[in-house]
Structures are given as C-alpha cells and as structure tokens.
Design an enzyme around this catalytic site. Structure first.
Site, PDB file in Angstrom:
ATOM      1  N   GLU A 295     128.881  29.256 -35.628  1.00  0.00           N
ATOM      2  CA  GLU A 295     128.295  27.912 -35.726  1.00  0.00           C
ATOM      3  C   GLU A 295     126.956  27.841 -35.013  1.00  0.00           C
ATOM      4  O   GLU A 295     126.080  27.071 -35.395  1.00  0.00           O
ATOM      5  CB  GLU A 295     129.247  26.867 -35.119  1.00  0.00           C
ATOM      6  CG  GLU A 295     130.035  26.150 -36.181  1.00  0.00           C
ATOM      7  CD  GLU A 295     130.872  24.974 -35.671  1.00  0.00           C
ATOM      8  OE1 GLU A 295     130.658  24.498 -34.540  1.00  0.00           O
ATOM      9  OE2 GLU A 295     131.736  24.534 -36.426  1.00  0.00           O
ATOM     10  N   HIS A 324     145.231  50.045 -37.758  1.00  0.00           N
ATOM     11  CA  HIS A 324     146.036  50.389 -38.922  1.00  0.00           C
ATOM     12  C   HIS A 324     145.730  49.459 -40.089  1.00  0.00           C
ATOM     13  O   HIS A 324     146.522  49.347 -41.018  1.00  0.00           O
ATOM     14  CB  HIS A 324     147.520  50.349 -38.537  1.00  0.00           C
ATOM     15  CG  HIS A 324     147.801  51.237 -37.359  1.00  0.00           C
ATOM     16  ND1 HIS A 324     148.139  52.559 -37.489  1.00  0.00           N
ATOM     17  CD2 HIS A 324     147.717  51.002 -36.020  1.00  0.00           C
ATOM     18  CE1 HIS A 324     148.290  53.098 -36.276  1.00  0.00           C
ATOM     19  NE2 HIS A 324     148.033  52.173 -35.377  1.00  0.00           N
ATOM     20  N   LYS A 438     132.457  17.548 -43.975  1.00  0.00           N
ATOM     21  CA  LYS A 438     133.157  16.393 -43.390  1.00  0.00           C
ATOM     22  C   LYS A 438     132.926  15.159 -44.261  1.00  0.00           C
ATOM     23  O   LYS A 438     133.851  14.409 -44.573  1.00  0.00           O
ATOM     24  CB  LYS A 438     132.649  16.122 -41.962  1.00  0.00           C
ATOM     25  CG  LYS A 438     133.133  17.129 -40.911  1.00  0.00           C
ATOM     26  CD  LYS A 438     132.786  16.667 -39.490  1.00  0.00           C
ATOM     27  CE  LYS A 438     133.302  17.606 -38.421  1.00  0.00           C
ATOM     28  NZ  LYS A 438     133.039  17.188 -37.043  1.00  0.00           N
TER      29      LYS A 438
HETATM   30  O1  PA5 Z   1     131.703  22.983 -32.141  1.00  0.00           O
HETATM   31  C1  PA5 Z   1     131.648  21.914 -32.707  1.00  0.00           C
HETATM   32  O2  PA5 Z   1     130.794  21.051 -32.418  1.00  0.00           O
HETATM   33  C2  PA5 Z   1     132.630  21.579 -33.830  1.00  0.00           C
HETATM   34  O3  PA5 Z   1     133.488  22.640 -34.069  1.00  0.00           O
HETATM   35  C3  PA5 Z   1     133.464  20.363 -33.458  1.00  0.00           C
HETATM   36  O4  PA5 Z   1     134.117  20.611 -32.241  1.00  0.00           O
HETATM   37  C4  PA5 Z   1     134.503  20.056 -34.529  1.00  0.00           C
HETATM   38  O5  PA5 Z   1     133.876  19.852 -35.763  1.00  0.00           O
HETATM   39  C5  PA5 Z   1     135.313  18.828 -34.159  1.00  0.00           C
HETATM   40  O6  PA5 Z   1     134.484  17.727 -33.950  1.00  0.00           O
HETATM   41  P1  PA5 Z   1     134.969  16.479 -33.101  1.00  0.00           P
HETATM   42  O7  PA5 Z   1     135.226  16.950 -31.712  1.00  0.00           O
HETATM   43  O8  PA5 Z   1     133.864  15.484 -33.195  1.00  0.00           O
HETATM   44  O9  PA5 Z   1     136.235  15.995 -33.753  1.00  0.00           O
END
Ligand code: PA5
Length: 471
Positions: A295, A324, A438
C-alpha cells in the site's frame, strides 16, 4: 539490552556472494550510500516537522496510559476479545498476537494470561456465524473492539452493526455499551459519531497515521496488552530502533541500507520482494509487512505528478513450509526476486528429536538434535541453494522473539518503507487506489444518492456475468 538487538545481514546481496551480474558491487553500494545519505537527514527533518507522526508513536506516554487504564478496567472477566477491523486496523493486531503469544493461546487456559483473541478482518458470513455459534451465551464475557479510523469501511461497519444488534437483543442497551470498545478518530468520522452518541468506551487512531503505520498506537496496543503482551517492551524496542534508523551514517542505519538494497534491485528487474520467516511465530509479521510495502509503495504517480506505475510486489512465505511449495520457482524461475529471511537465535521452547527405530537407521542422524537446529539448518540450506542460483538474500536476525525484538522489527520496516518511498520519489503514506473499491462497494450495496446509482450501473455493466463466456 544490546544482546537483544535484531541485526540486519546483507552480505548475500553482494557481487562477492552471487556474482557481478546479479549482486551489488562495492562501487554500486557506495553509490547507493551517496544517494541515500541525504534522505536520512531529510526524513529526520520531516519527522521534526511532524510530517511522519507514526515515528513518534513509541514515545506517546498518554496513549500508553489510556490503553493501560482501559485494560485495567475491562480485563477482569473478559474471556474473549474480538477485533473487528481490516487492513491496517487488523494486520498489526494479528501479527503481534501470533509473534508473542503461544500457538495454543486461544485453546489452552494455562497458556494465556488474558482473553482469547479473535480478529475478524473479513466479512465471510460462514466464518463469523461459526464464531457466534461457538460463543453462544458468552456475549457478556466478550469485548468487541471495533477498529476503524474512518468508521465508514463497509466490512467493519457491517460487523459492528451485526454485533450491536445482537448485544442490544441479548443484553440490552447497557450490556451493549459495556461490551463494545471502539478505536477511531478522536474527533471526526462515522464511528466517532456513533461512539459519542452511544457512550461506548473508546480509544484513538492518532491523526495523520495510516492504518498500516498504526500498530504501535492504541490500534495495536490494546489487543496486545489485553492478551498479555508486554507492551512497554514493545515500545522500548521501537524506541531503541528509532536511534539506529535515525543515524545519519548510512552504513550504521539498517533502514536506510534495507531500503537502498530493495530500491537497487527493483530498478534492475528484481521487482518481487519475498519475506520468508523461519519461525512460525513471525509468519504474520510477513503478512503485516506485505500490506505495509504494497500500500505504501504501489503508486501511479511520483511526487512531481508524473505517471510512474511503480511498486515492488511483496510476497510472504514461511520456512520450512514453503521450501516444499515455492523454492523450485525461487531457484529455477526468473531471477526477479529479493529474499528477506527472518531467522531466530533462541526459540521460546525447543524439542529434541528422538532416536529412530532400528528399521530406519538412515534417520539416525536426526536423533538428539534440537528442532530449532533443524529449522535453522534448513534456513541456511535454502539460502545456500538460492545463492547457488545467484539470487540475492537478506536476513533479519532475531536473538529471540520477544516484545522488545518485535518492537524493533516493526519500527525497522516502517522506517525502511519511508526510506523506500523517498528513494522511489513517491508518497508512501496515502492509498488512493484503495478508495475506488470502497466506493464501488457502497454503490453496489445501494448507498443512496444519484451518483451512487449511476456508479452502480457502470460497475454492473462491466462486471455482470456474460453467459457467452461461461463454460
Ligand atoms: O492502511 C490503511 O490505511 C488501510 O489498510 C486501512 O487501515 C483500511 O482500509 C481500513 O480503514 P479504516 O481503519 O478507516 O476502517
């Protein structure tokens, strides 16, 4: 605690180890040092200016106190802790739990000092239904920690709505209020509004920190502390690593070296980064790292707005299991990967291999050896085999897996990610591409508004099944 320092070993990425075609030569490494050194000062400066608030998490006494106070308030009588969250609101909790509590933590009362922990980071109905069937009338002995920075993530919101209704039905408003703890933004967002209105106890997702950088905040500390993890040591480990990764001497800075090596190999076609712990307890750290790396570094544009579409692909593996499964590919497939092993010196517990029966004397060589020796020999064996195939290998060495070393590891890889972002010239702290999915989910689930209606039509036109392609 210097004998508990994790170490970063990088000889086996050098030309000496794997040859000049694939390895990094001395002069290339010096070039990397020259390119990265100014970024150390830059990151240290950005940190001082408050641009990377995750760097300060291990130092925030207020957050630690808030978490500890809440644990003291709710731990007694809590038999199960359920975390509802996804991505950065779940992976750190899972990783810390797997790393620092015994394998049978949830099954064996004698192996835990707190509640069982269940982290639901999905909306698979069969999974949650099975859990609720098992839980039965144990709702009043279960704390539900709903973690969402935004509060509008469909998965977490759906889980919350289901459990809220169940608690209201079974325990009434007071019971519901007692069993739910939210972790969300201090001032804004849907979950904050719900929390304030319902009077839920709550913890805070700090400002300016994306989920994947939040494990050392309330987000990760609460479940860890509830389940008996020494959260003080976790933070001390991170603080001690902070000194090392702030060093402006490139050659003493493990995060700068790690990022520079990853950057070098990416630019030379090794775009896959495999993390392979040789320790079951660290397997979910590789999962946490996978999100952090993907990310943060997978970006369409650079800081100047140019299209770059870059990002190393993180892959998690587990030694010896994946020897394996994956190593055939790793050795004979394309030489497009950088390997990072996680190796452990001393395991929490060990077992000695028993003698072989007379009919199997060829197994006799194993007898009397510890399983940890076998595991670490297999790590060396795999590393050797990869080096023979001229594949670059890094190793992070844990003297032991404990809260102090895990805190160091988490912080090392978070700061490595910042360095990698700076080297690639991208912003590692946003995740714009996650948002479209989303929003599309909202549209498909019937969120009101003309724009969602139109959006849903567009999505369906692209994704509805065309029977003529179905065989
Ligand atoms: O790292 C991030 O920002 C994302 O993975 C969020 O944690 C994830 O999308 C969940 O979002 P939220 O905490 O707003 O529910």
């Amino acid at each position: 605690m210097s004998n508990q320092e994790i170490k970063f070993y990088y000889k086996n990425i050098t030309a000496d180890a794997i040859g000049p075609e694939h390895g990094i030569s001395k002069s290339q490494f010096e070039d990397l040092a020259r390119e990265t050194t100014p970024l150390i000062a830059q990151l240290n400066e950005e940190r001082k200016l408050g641009k990377t608030p995750y760097r300060d998490l291990p130092f925030i006494a207020e957050s630690l106190k808030r978490v500890k106070d809440l644990i003291a308030e709710v731990k007694d009588g809590c038999e199960n802790l359920v975390v509802f969250g996804i991505g950065g609101s779940a992976l750190g909790n899972i990783a810390v739990q797997t790393a620092l509590n015994p394998y049978m933590h949830n099954m064996d009362d004698t192996q835990r000092t707190g509640p069982r922990l269940f982290v639901f980071d999905n909306v698979d109905p069969a999974q949650l239904a099975s859990f609720l069937d098992w839980l039965g009338d144990g709702l009043d002995k279960t704390i539900f920690n709903v973690i969402s920075k935004s509060g509008r993530t469909a998965e977490t919101a759906a889980q919350f709505l289901i459990i809220r209704q169940l608690l209201l039905d079974k325990l009434g408003p007071d019971g519901c209020k007692k069993q739910i703890i939210t972790t969300t933004d201090a001032n804004q967002g849907t979950l904050r509004a719900i929390t304030d209105e319902a009077g839920f106890r709550s913890l805070v997702v700090p400002d300016g920190i994306g989920g994947r950088f939040s494990v050392l905040s309330d987000v990760g500390l609460f479940s860890a502390g509830m389940c008996g993890v020494d959260i003080d040591s976790l933070l001390v480990g991170a603080r001690d690593m902070d000194k090392r990764v702030s060093s402006e001497d490139f050659y003493k800075n493990p995060a700068a070296i790690n990022a520079a090596i990853n950057y070098h190999f990416y630019k030379r076609g090794k775009k896959i980064s495999v993390m392979m712990p040789y320790c079951y307890a660290l397997k979910d750290m590789a999962d946490w790292y996978r999100q952090l790396w993907a990310e943060s570094l997978g970006k369409a544009t650079d800081l100047a707005g140019n299209e770059v579409f870059l990002g190393p692909t993180p892959v998690k593996a587990l030694g010896t299991t994946d020897q394996h499964s994956q190593v055939q590919l790793y050795r004979e497939g394309p030489n497009d990967k950088l390997f990072t092993f996680l190796q452990v010196g001393k395991f929490d517990k060990d077992l000695t291999i028993s003698p072989a029966p007379d009919c199997a004397s060829e197994l006799g060589f194993l007898a009397g050896k510890d399983l940890s020796v076998l595991l670490n020999s297999e790590k060396k064996a795999t590393e050797y085999a990869l080096l023979e195939s001229k594949r670059p290998c890094l190793t992070v060495v844990f003297p032991e897996v404990n809260a102090y070393t895990v805190g160091q590891f988490i912080y090392l890889f978070e700061v490595t990610t910042s360095f990698a972002g700076a080297l690639f010239g991208i912003n590692p702290y946003d995740q714009p591409a996650v948002e479209l999915g989303k929003e599309a989910t909202f549209a498909l689930m019937g969120k009101p508004g003309d724009e969602y209606t139109e959006f849903a039509k567009k999505i369906r036109s692209l994704t509805n099944v065309d029977e003529s392609f179905l065989v």
